[in-house]
Design a protein around this motif. Structure first.
Motif, PDB file in Angstrom:
ATOM      1  N   VAL A  38      38.589  14.566  -4.228  1.00 29.28           N
ATOM      2  CA  VAL A  38      37.811  13.468  -4.810  1.00 29.28           C
ATOM      3  C   VAL A  38      36.368  13.914  -5.058  1.00 29.28           C
ATOM      4  N   ALA A  39      35.834  14.730  -4.165  1.00 25.07           N
ATOM      5  CA  ALA A  39      34.482  15.260  -4.345  1.00 25.07           C
ATOM      6  C   ALA A  39      34.517  16.750  -4.026  1.00 25.07           C
ATOM      7  N   CYS A  40      33.656  17.509  -4.710  1.00 25.48           N
ATOM      8  CA  CYS A  40      33.644  18.952  -4.446  1.00 25.48           C
ATOM      9  C   CYS A  40      32.326  19.574  -4.885  1.00 25.48           C
ATOM     10  N   VAL A  41      32.030  20.687  -4.242  1.00 28.10           N
ATOM     11  CA  VAL A  41      30.909  21.543  -4.617  1.00 28.10           C
ATOM     12  C   VAL A  41      31.474  22.954  -4.597  1.00 28.10           C
ATOM     13  N   GLY A  42      31.204  23.748  -5.636  1.00 26.71           N
ATOM     14  CA  GLY A  42      31.711  25.110  -5.678  1.00 26.71           C
ATOM     15  C   GLY A  42      30.704  26.047  -6.321  1.00 26.71           C
ATOM     16  N   VAL A  43      30.702  27.284  -5.846  1.00 29.13           N
ATOM     17  CA  VAL A  43      29.820  28.322  -6.403  1.00 29.13           C
ATOM     18  C   VAL A  43      30.612  29.628  -6.480  1.00 29.13           C
ATOM     19  N   PRO A  44      30.256  30.496  -7.430  1.00 24.30           N
ATOM     20  CA  PRO A  44      30.947  31.780  -7.511  1.00 24.30           C
ATOM     21  C   PRO A  44      30.525  32.713  -6.378  1.00 24.30           C
ATOM     22  N   VAL A  45      31.452  33.565  -5.972  1.00 21.16           N
ATOM     23  CA  VAL A  45      31.150  34.637  -5.034  1.00 21.16           C
ATOM     24  C   VAL A  45      31.143  35.911  -5.875  1.00 21.16           C
ATOM     25  N   THR A  46      29.942  36.448  -6.097  1.00 22.16           N
ATOM     26  CA  THR A  46      29.767  37.624  -6.944  1.00 22.16           C
ATOM     27  C   THR A  46      29.357  38.798  -6.072  1.00 22.16           C
ATOM     28  N   LEU A  47      30.124  39.878  -6.156  1.00 25.77           N
ATOM     29  CA  LEU A  47      29.833  41.073  -5.358  1.00 25.77           C
ATOM     30  C   LEU A  47      28.565  41.747  -5.875  1.00 25.77           C
ATOM     31  N   PRO A  48      27.918  42.555  -5.044  1.00 21.05           N
ATOM     32  CA  PRO A  48      26.655  43.186  -5.448  1.00 21.05           C
ATOM     33  C   PRO A  48      26.738  44.005  -6.741  1.00 21.05           C
ATOM     34  N   ASP A  49      27.943  44.513  -7.066  1.00 26.39           N
ATOM     35  CA  ASP A  49      28.081  45.283  -8.310  1.00 26.39           C
ATOM     36  C   ASP A  49      28.345  44.397  -9.527  1.00 26.39           C
ATOM     37  N   GLY A  50      28.297  43.081  -9.335  1.00 25.85           N
ATOM     38  CA  GLY A  50      28.445  42.148 -10.451  1.00 25.85           C
ATOM     39  C   GLY A  50      29.845  41.606 -10.655  1.00 25.85           C
ATOM     40  N   ARG A  51      30.836  42.144  -9.926  1.00 20.56           N
ATOM     41  CA  ARG A  51      32.207  41.643 -10.074  1.00 20.56           C
ATOM     42  C   ARG A  51      32.355  40.271  -9.420  1.00 20.56           C
ATOM     43  N   LEU A  52      33.097  39.402 -10.090  1.00 19.12           N
ATOM     44  CA  LEU A  52      33.387  38.082  -9.538  1.00 19.12           C
ATOM     45  C   LEU A  52      34.541  38.220  -8.558  1.00 19.12           C
ATOM     46  N   TYR A  53      34.315  37.801  -7.318  1.00 14.65           N
ATOM     47  CA  TYR A  53      35.346  37.885  -6.291  1.00 14.65           C
ATOM     48  C   TYR A  53      36.181  36.607  -6.275  1.00 14.65           C
ATOM     49  N   GLY A  54      35.523  35.482  -6.428  1.00 16.29           N
ATOM     50  CA  GLY A  54      36.219  34.198  -6.375  1.00 16.29           C
ATOM     51  C   GLY A  54      35.217  33.066  -6.306  1.00 16.29           C
ATOM     52  N   THR A  55      35.655  31.960  -5.772  1.00 18.62           N
ATOM     53  CA  THR A  55      34.814  30.766  -5.668  1.00 18.62           C
ATOM     54  C   THR A  55      34.799  30.281  -4.232  1.00 18.62           C
ATOM     55  N   LEU A  56      33.628  29.903  -3.770  1.00 22.10           N
ATOM     56  CA  LEU A  56      33.478  29.279  -2.464  1.00 22.10           C
ATOM     57  C   LEU A  56      33.243  27.802  -2.706  1.00 22.10           C
ATOM     58  N   GLY A  57      34.042  26.963  -2.086  1.00 22.11           N
ATOM     59  CA  GLY A  57      33.894  25.540  -2.349  1.00 22.11           C
ATOM     60  C   GLY A  57      34.088  24.690  -1.112  1.00 22.11           C
ATOM     61  N   CYS A  58      33.555  23.488  -1.201  1.00 24.53           N
ATOM     62  CA  CYS A  58      33.764  22.456  -0.188  1.00 24.53           C
ATOM     63  C   CYS A  58      34.404  21.268  -0.889  1.00 24.53           C
ATOM     64  N   LEU A  59      35.432  20.737  -0.267  1.00 20.43           N
ATOM     65  CA  LEU A  59      36.189  19.645  -0.857  1.00 20.43           C
ATOM     66  C   LEU A  59      36.171  18.443   0.073  1.00 20.43           C
ATOM     67  N   ASP A  60      36.279  17.262  -0.518  1.00 21.70           N
ATOM     68  CA  ASP A  60      36.371  16.045   0.279  1.00 21.70           C
ATOM     69  C   ASP A  60      37.397  15.121  -0.377  1.00 21.70           C
ATOM     70  N   ARG A  61      38.055  14.324   0.423  1.00 19.14           N
ATOM     71  CA  ARG A  61      39.050  13.375  -0.088  1.00 19.14           C
ATOM     72  C   ARG A  61      38.444  12.006  -0.348  1.00 19.14           C
ATOM     73  N   GLN A  62      37.128  11.935  -0.204  1.00 20.80           N
ATOM     74  CA  GLN A  62      36.399  10.695  -0.496  1.00 20.80           C
ATOM     75  C   GLN A  62      35.262  11.023  -1.453  1.00 20.80           C
ATOM     76  N   SER A  63      34.847  10.047  -2.238  1.00 17.43           N
ATOM     77  CA  SER A  63      33.708  10.282  -3.122  1.00 17.43           C
ATOM     78  C   SER A  63      32.465  10.514  -2.274  1.00 17.43           C
ATOM     79  N   ARG A  64      31.581  11.370  -2.783  1.00 14.55           N
ATOM     80  CA  ARG A  64      30.367  11.746  -2.063  1.00 14.55           C
ATOM     81  C   ARG A  64      29.192  11.653  -3.022  1.00 14.55           C
ATOM     82  N   HIS A  65      28.644  10.476  -3.177  1.00 15.33           N
ATOM     83  CA  HIS A  65      27.530  10.284  -4.105  1.00 15.33           C
ATOM     84  C   HIS A  65      26.218  10.846  -3.568  1.00 15.33           C
TER      85      HIS A  65
END
Length: 117
Positions: free
Chosen positions: A22-49
């Motif tokens: 229902v609510a989420c925050v996410g950011v890319p995880v980028t390695l020092p050489d510029g490669r994208l490793y993945g995404t780090l995120g926080c999720l919630d099952r309730q809205s978070r205004h």
């Protein structure tokens, strides 16, 4: 994203419904050489205004630290892989060659030992 119900693109993702997110925050995880490793995120099952830019900044800091640890682990794994390959070559007889050179006494040219070269 404080409420996925307000974002049609988010609602269209199967994972949003499956978890449910229902609510989420996410950011890319980028390695020092510029490669994208993945995404780090926080999720919630309730809205978070109360979510805001500071939440993303916080996750970016964690993602940066995580990227450093991942890169260090990757370098160490590569080093171990190279070392094991080198040892395999040595064991299989394709690696180091040891040569012995006689050590001679100059006065009578007699062999008094051997050194490795």
């Amino acid at each position: 994203m404080p409420d996925t119900a307000l974002e049609p693109a988010a609602l269209a993702l199967p994972v949003t419904r499956a978890l449910p997110i229902v609510a989420c925050v996410g950011v890319p995880v980028t390695l020092p050489d510029g490669r994208l490793y993945g995404t780090l995120g926080c999720l919630d099952r309730q809205s978070r205004h109360d979510l805001g830019p500071s939440d993303a900044v916080f996750l970016e800091a964690i993602a940066g630290s995580l990227a450093h640890v991942l890169a260090t682990e990757e370098r160490e794994r590569d080093r171990r892989t190279r070392t094991l390959a080198d040892l395999d070559d040595i064991i299989d007889g394709h690696g180091l060659a040891i040569h012995y050179q006689p050590v001679c006494r100059l006065a009578d040219r007699s062999e008094v030992g051997a050194g490795r070269t």
